[in-house]
Design a protein around this motif. Structure first.
Motif, PDB file in Angstrom:
ATOM      1  N   GLY A  44       0.790  -1.222   0.000  1.00 43.91           N
ATOM      2  CA  GLY A  44       0.000   0.000   0.000  1.00 43.91           C
ATOM      3  C   GLY A  44       0.821   1.270   0.000  1.00 43.91           C
ATOM      4  N   ALA A  45       2.154   1.152   0.070  1.00 42.30           N
ATOM      5  CA  ALA A  45       3.015   2.332   0.142  1.00 42.30           C
ATOM      6  C   ALA A  45       3.259   2.937  -1.241  1.00 42.30           C
ATOM      7  CB  ALA A  45       4.348   1.966   0.793  1.00 42.30           C
ATOM      8  N   GLU A  46       3.806   4.149  -1.242  1.00 38.28           N
ATOM      9  CA  GLU A  46       4.186   4.807  -2.489  1.00 38.28           C
ATOM     10  C   GLU A  46       5.367   5.731  -2.260  1.00 38.28           C
ATOM     11  OE1 GLU A  46       2.463   7.697  -6.060  1.00 38.28           O
ATOM     12  OE2 GLU A  46       1.246   7.330  -4.253  1.00 38.28           O
ATOM     13  N   VAL A  47       6.393   5.575  -3.074  1.00 36.15           N
ATOM     14  CA  VAL A  47       7.468   6.559  -3.173  1.00 36.15           C
ATOM     15  C   VAL A  47       7.140   7.369  -4.425  1.00 36.15           C
ATOM     16  CG1 VAL A  47       9.934   6.949  -3.454  1.00 36.15           C
ATOM     17  CG2 VAL A  47       9.137   5.013  -2.094  1.00 36.15           C
ATOM     18  N   PRO A  48       6.709   8.620  -4.293  1.00 33.21           N
ATOM     19  CA  PRO A  48       6.138   9.328  -5.444  1.00 33.21           C
ATOM     20  C   PRO A  48       7.132   9.799  -6.494  1.00 33.21           C
ATOM     21  CG  PRO A  48       6.186  10.755  -3.511  1.00 33.21           C
ATOM     22  CD  PRO A  48       6.617   9.403  -3.052  1.00 33.21           C
ATOM     23  N   TYR A  54       7.966   4.336  -6.792  1.00 28.68           N
ATOM     24  CA  TYR A  54       7.199   3.101  -7.010  1.00 28.68           C
ATOM     25  C   TYR A  54       5.872   3.242  -6.255  1.00 28.68           C
ATOM     26  CZ  TYR A  54       6.338  -1.907  -7.676  1.00 28.68           C
ATOM     27  OH  TYR A  54       5.821  -3.113  -8.068  1.00 28.68           O
ATOM     28  N   LYS A  55       4.833   2.721  -6.838  1.00 33.91           N
ATOM     29  CA  LYS A  55       3.531   2.702  -6.186  1.00 33.91           C
ATOM     30  C   LYS A  55       3.052   1.272  -6.048  1.00 33.91           C
ATOM     31  CE  LYS A  55      -1.139   4.616  -6.255  1.00 33.91           C
ATOM     32  NZ  LYS A  55      -2.091   5.555  -6.921  1.00 33.91           N
ATOM     33  N   SER A  56       2.717   0.885  -4.836  1.00 38.56           N
ATOM     34  CA  SER A  56       2.259  -0.478  -4.584  1.00 38.56           C
ATOM     35  C   SER A  56       0.940  -0.752  -5.295  1.00 38.56           C
ATOM     36  CB  SER A  56       2.095  -0.695  -3.076  1.00 38.56           C
ATOM     37  OG  SER A  56       1.542  -1.960  -2.802  1.00 38.56           O
ATOM     38  N   PRO A 174       7.484  20.483  11.396  1.00 41.38           N
ATOM     39  CA  PRO A 174       8.423  19.921  12.381  1.00 41.38           C
ATOM     40  C   PRO A 174       7.925  18.660  13.086  1.00 41.38           C
ATOM     41  CG  PRO A 174       7.167  21.660  13.407  1.00 41.38           C
ATOM     42  CD  PRO A 174       6.678  21.576  11.988  1.00 41.38           C
ATOM     43  N   TYR A 175       6.750  18.175  12.712  1.00 43.85           N
ATOM     44  CA  TYR A 175       6.190  17.021  13.423  1.00 43.85           C
ATOM     45  C   TYR A 175       6.915  15.725  13.075  1.00 43.85           C
ATOM     46  CZ  TYR A 175       2.482  20.494  13.838  1.00 43.85           C
ATOM     47  OH  TYR A 175       1.780  21.642  14.084  1.00 43.85           O
ATOM     48  N   MET A 176       7.346  15.630  11.845  1.00 43.43           N
ATOM     49  CA  MET A 176       8.010  14.415  11.370  1.00 43.43           C
ATOM     50  C   MET A 176       9.114  14.820  10.397  1.00 43.43           C
ATOM     51  SD  MET A 176       6.280  11.287   9.201  1.00 43.43           S
ATOM     52  CE  MET A 176       5.087  10.898  10.491  1.00 43.43           C
ATOM     53  N   GLU A 177      10.263  14.171  10.514  1.00 38.52           N
ATOM     54  CA  GLU A 177      11.352  14.482   9.588  1.00 38.52           C
ATOM     55  C   GLU A 177      10.943  14.113   8.169  1.00 38.52           C
ATOM     56  OE1 GLU A 177      14.954  12.736  11.030  1.00 38.52           O
ATOM     57  OE2 GLU A 177      14.962  13.962  12.854  1.00 38.52           O
ATOM     58  N   GLY A 178      11.366  14.954   7.225  1.00 37.85           N
ATOM     59  CA  GLY A 178      10.877  14.850   5.858  1.00 37.85           C
ATOM     60  C   GLY A 178      11.097  13.509   5.200  1.00 37.85           C
ATOM     61  N   HIS A 179      12.191  12.837   5.528  1.00 41.50           N
ATOM     62  CA  HIS A 179      12.474  11.560   4.855  1.00 41.50           C
ATOM     63  C   HIS A 179      11.571  10.432   5.342  1.00 41.50           C
ATOM     64  CE1 HIS A 179      15.220  11.746   8.404  1.00 41.50           C
ATOM     65  NE2 HIS A 179      14.857  10.481   8.531  1.00 41.50           N
ATOM     66  N   ASN A 180      10.803  10.683   6.415  1.00 41.45           N
ATOM     67  CA  ASN A 180       9.857   9.671   6.903  1.00 41.45           C
ATOM     68  C   ASN A 180       8.419   9.961   6.488  1.00 41.45           C
ATOM     69  OD1 ASN A 180      11.743   8.068   8.399  1.00 41.45           O
ATOM     70  ND2 ASN A 180      11.790   9.645   9.962  1.00 41.45           N
ATOM     71  N   SER A 181       8.205  11.078   5.812  1.00 42.98           N
ATOM     72  CA  SER A 181       6.834  11.541   5.569  1.00 42.98           C
ATOM     73  C   SER A 181       6.019  10.585   4.705  1.00 42.98           C
ATOM     74  CB  SER A 181       6.866  12.930   4.922  1.00 42.98           C
ATOM     75  OG  SER A 181       7.516  12.877   3.663  1.00 42.98           O
TER      76      SER A 181
END
Length: 441
Positions: A44-48, A54-56, A174-181
């Motif tokens: 269900g993930a996606e790296v846009p 890649y899109k699952s 600032p809630y979540m580091e960008g590479h984890n978004s």
């Protein structure tokens, strides 16, 4: 967060697959160690964008209750009685009296302090998994082994639901580091994280210092703590330890506890065949409840602000998890009394009636030197000075601390097959969905 206590994740004995547990118990440690990698791409993930875009093609598959309980057991399960700290020449023949808990967990804790508890959040809500003062209930068999099934059934009652909702963490700074978004805390994922009571950990270190003849001084304001001279027959008031050193030392020790807990769970991921990774890329103030944004309440911990501090200071949530400091105790002396009760009271590590690993546990536990009135006065004097001078305890570090997160999820193997060389995942990952869920993609 709801104040109504609700049961957590439950599983019956019939729902536990003995064949899977047997296979899990035989998984080689070296395979888990050498095969450990952060595997972030889930069903269900996606790296846009970018070279790994890649899109699952699949929907997320949440962890089932057995998988959740196994991960929690790996992160912070109670596996017996700890062996304690054996000896110190300074106060022989007394047993070293440092520990805060009598139980041994899957992760270590400095001197057996054990001040952390585990929280987790997923699609069905947010929970706490309480094991720091959980007396071992599962005994080893004649061949010395522990039954994973019995441990699972025993530990599931340590889970308490504290919210019907997954923690809302906006997927941007600032809630979540960008590479984890793109990946962290998404639907279908299971996010576990230990939270430590740094106030209590620092009090325990103060006890450790005084037990070994050490006192602290305020190196921030370059002055000694008033009133300590009275106790020079117990502590070395002429050569005190810097207050900032005490705080840094305690923070480092607690950080190690939180990190090794998540690492234990990550090793288990490899054996089960779950994807995921351990990381620190979510703002801890957001998770604890001190984001400052009412639409992002996190765990809902109480927090305070002060002109002397650069950032807010969370202290806990009544009835769920509170640190050993005001406002959850009237004074630091009250916090010291509670600490002494934890150590020497019912089920404490230095209560003669608490069971243990030794052939004569009553004798061993009962030989620890008791924190008497004068000892408690020295601890409370120093702790109250820090609180009064800096407005919080510890003086220069947070009262409650979180650092590491462990996310677990089901891998989308298509992603790795398309973009990675062979062997980017383990045989356990390749076989997991079929073996554990009867799914063939």
């Amino acid at each position: 967060m709801s104040e109504t206590k609700q049961k957590g994740i439950e599983i019956t004995e019939e729902e536990i697959n003995d064949d899977l547990l047997k296979e899990l118990s035989e998984y080689p440690l070296l395979d888990a160690l050498f095969g450990r990698r952060s595997r972030r791409f889930f069903l269900g993930a996606e790296v846009p964008d970018g070279p790994l875009a890649y899109k699952s093609k699949h929907e997320p598959v949440p962890l089932n209750n057995l998988e959740k309980l196994l991960i929690l057991l790996g992160v912070s399960g109670v596996t017996g009685w700890h062996h304690s700290v054996t000896r110190h020449d300074r106060y022989k023949p007394h047993l070293s009296n440092y520990s805060g808990s009598a139980s041994g967990r899957t992760h270590p804790s400095a001197a057996g302090f054990h001040t952390s508890e585990v929280f987790f959040t997923e699609d069905t809500g947010t929970y706490i998994f309480r094991t720091r003062d959980f007396a071992p209930e599962v005994e080893r068999s004649e061949n010395g082994k522990l039954s994973t099934k019995e441990l699972l059934l025993s530990h599931q009652k340590r889970i308490e639901k504290i919210s019907e909702h997954r923690i809302h963490i906006p997927n941007y700074e600032p809630y979540m580091e960008g590479h984890n978004s793109w990946v962290a805390n998404k639907p279908g994922t299971f996010l576990a994280f230990p939270v430590g009571d740094l106030a209590q950990h620092t009090l325990l270190n103060l006890c450790f210092y005084v037990q070994n003849g050490l006192a602290v001084y305020d190196d921030i304001n370059n002055r000694k703590i008033p009133g300590l001279v009275k106790y020079r027959h117990i502590v070395d008031v002429d050569n005190p330890v810097p207050l900032s050193f005490l705080d840094q030392y305690s923070l480092a020790e607690l950080s190690a506890e939180l990190a090794t807990a998540t690492y234990s769970g990550m090793l288990l991921q490899q054996a089960i065949g779950l994807g995921g990774w351990m990381f620190d890329g979510i703002d801890r103030l957001t998770v604890l409840g001190a984001s400052g944004n009412p639409n992002v309440p996190g765990l809902g911990f109480r927090y305070d602000t002060d002109s002397r501090w650069a950032i807010p200071n969370p202290t806990g949530l009544e009835g769920v998890f509170t640190s050993f400091t005001p406002p959850h105790f009237p004074t630091m002396r009250d916090a010291v009394e509670a600490l002494v009760e934890r150590k020497f009271g019912k089920n404490g590590p230095f209560n003669p009636e608490t069971k243990g690993i030794w052939k004569n546990s009553e004798k061993v536990r009962g030989s620890a030197q008791v924190h008497d009135e004068e000892f408690k006065e020295i601890i409370a004097l120093q702790a109250q000075y820090m609180y009064d001078t800096f407005g919080k305890f510890p003086a220069t570090t947070p009262s409650v601390y979180s650092l590491m997160y462990l996310q677990s999820h089901h891998l989308d193997l298509d992603y790795y097959d398309n973009l990675f060389d062979p062997h980017s995942y383990l045989p356990t990952h390749a076989e997991h969905l079929k073996k554990w869920h009867g799914i063939k993609l």
